[in-house]
Design a protein around this motif. Sequence first.
Motif, PDB file in Angstrom:
ATOM      1  N   ASP A  18       0.827  -1.204   0.000  1.00 27.73           N
ATOM      2  CA  ASP A  18       0.000   0.000   0.000  1.00 27.73           C
ATOM      3  C   ASP A  18       0.862   1.256   0.000  1.00 27.73           C
ATOM      4  O   ASP A  18       0.571   2.223  -0.705  1.00 27.73           O
ATOM      5  CB  ASP A  18      -0.929   0.010   1.216  1.00 27.73           C
ATOM      6  CG  ASP A  18      -2.115  -0.921   1.062  1.00 27.73           C
ATOM      7  OD1 ASP A  18      -2.457  -1.237  -0.095  1.00 27.73           O
ATOM      8  OD2 ASP A  18      -2.681  -1.339   2.085  1.00 27.73           O
ATOM      9  N   GLN A  77       1.061   4.088  -3.003  1.00 23.51           N
ATOM     10  CA  GLN A  77       0.834   5.520  -2.809  1.00 23.51           C
ATOM     11  C   GLN A  77       2.024   6.342  -3.313  1.00 23.51           C
ATOM     12  O   GLN A  77       1.841   7.409  -3.909  1.00 23.51           O
ATOM     13  CB  GLN A  77       0.568   5.830  -1.333  1.00 23.51           C
ATOM     14  CG  GLN A  77      -0.760   5.287  -0.812  1.00 23.51           C
ATOM     15  CD  GLN A  77      -1.955   5.797  -1.594  1.00 23.51           C
ATOM     16  OE1 GLN A  77      -2.011   6.955  -2.006  1.00 23.51           O
ATOM     17  NE2 GLN A  77      -2.939   4.920  -1.799  1.00 23.51           N
ATOM     18  N   PRO A 118      -2.208  11.848  -3.499  1.00 22.60           N
ATOM     19  CA  PRO A 118      -1.888  11.217  -2.210  1.00 22.60           C
ATOM     20  C   PRO A 118      -1.688  12.165  -1.029  1.00 22.60           C
ATOM     21  O   PRO A 118      -2.205  11.897   0.063  1.00 22.60           O
ATOM     22  CB  PRO A 118      -0.599  10.444  -2.517  1.00 22.60           C
ATOM     23  CG  PRO A 118      -0.749  10.076  -3.955  1.00 22.60           C
ATOM     24  CD  PRO A 118      -1.407  11.268  -4.597  1.00 22.60           C
ATOM     25  N   LYS A 173      -3.081  10.489   2.268  1.00 19.96           N
ATOM     26  CA  LYS A 173      -2.567   9.117   2.198  1.00 19.96           C
ATOM     27  C   LYS A 173      -1.040   9.050   2.248  1.00 19.96           C
ATOM     28  O   LYS A 173      -0.469   7.971   2.436  1.00 19.96           O
ATOM     29  CB  LYS A 173      -3.092   8.430   0.933  1.00 19.96           C
ATOM     30  CG  LYS A 173      -4.612   8.255   0.960  1.00 19.96           C
ATOM     31  CD  LYS A 173      -5.126   7.582  -0.291  1.00 19.96           C
ATOM     32  CE  LYS A 173      -6.649   7.414  -0.226  1.00 19.96           C
ATOM     33  NZ  LYS A 173      -7.185   6.771  -1.450  1.00 19.96           N
TER      34      LYS A 173
END
Length: 288
Positions: free
Chosen positions: A8, A12, A85, A90
């Motif tokens: 993940d 990102q 992002p 994120k």
Amino acid sequence: MFPNTLNDRLHQYWLLARFDKPIGILILLWPTLWALWISGNGKPDLLVLTVFVLGVVLMRAAGCVINDYADKDFDPHVDRCKLRPIAAGKVTPKEALIVFAVLCLTAFGLVLLMNLYTIALSFIGAFLAASYPFMKRFTHLPQAYLGAAFGFAIPMAFAAQTNEIPTVGWMLYLAVLLWALVYDTMYAMVDIDDDLKIGVKSTAILFGKRVREITATLQLIIMMLLVAVGLMQHLNWPYYLGLLVAGGFSLYQQKLIFHFHKPDCFKAFLNNNWFGLAVFIGLLVAYV
């Protein structure tokens, strides 16, 4: 909530560097290849070619990261950017700076394989790339500054191939600078309403209702500079045929932006990939 798995995080960072949107790489790559083919008389050194292609990929990614870091307070208010992002929460700003540093250091490691002149020029190129995102706060000409940054691979390519930057190299640099100004103005036309609302400056705002006339004039100057480059290098007819095709794409871009329709303005920006490719194919065949 930040994603916790390594996959993940890497995903990102991939999105942060815009590797999912290769148009930026291509639009930087074509003029770099122009310069490498011209400076190498159609036979660029393989190591130089490899370093510059990888450098384009890395520095475009680094430019996207530092741009999003610089715009972290603006992007949440721009429809096209609010899901990036950092804006979406994120990726943290600190993470972005680390990613930027890794990309720049990797690119600099590649530059160290080149001659001292190219290494020295790389510091100017890095400064231009890192400072560009902040220009929209101070000037209505950030697109020109972007052109100076994006085009700096041109003098670096000549320095790497020949250890000098001849007049034709600077002429090509000017053409690429103006080209970036044109296509980034088309890009800025998409965000003009949001930019006005949040106080960000751009050539799209500066040119106003005369944006079509001004960009068309700049496109004409670009074509004249590219013709001059061909004459100085004694290139034969395939190069000029490539320029003719590229000129057709420029006309098509003017048609797209004619009504200031935002989706069409974005299409005009994307179409510049084909402009760059047409010029390169003409160069490639001219040197065969």
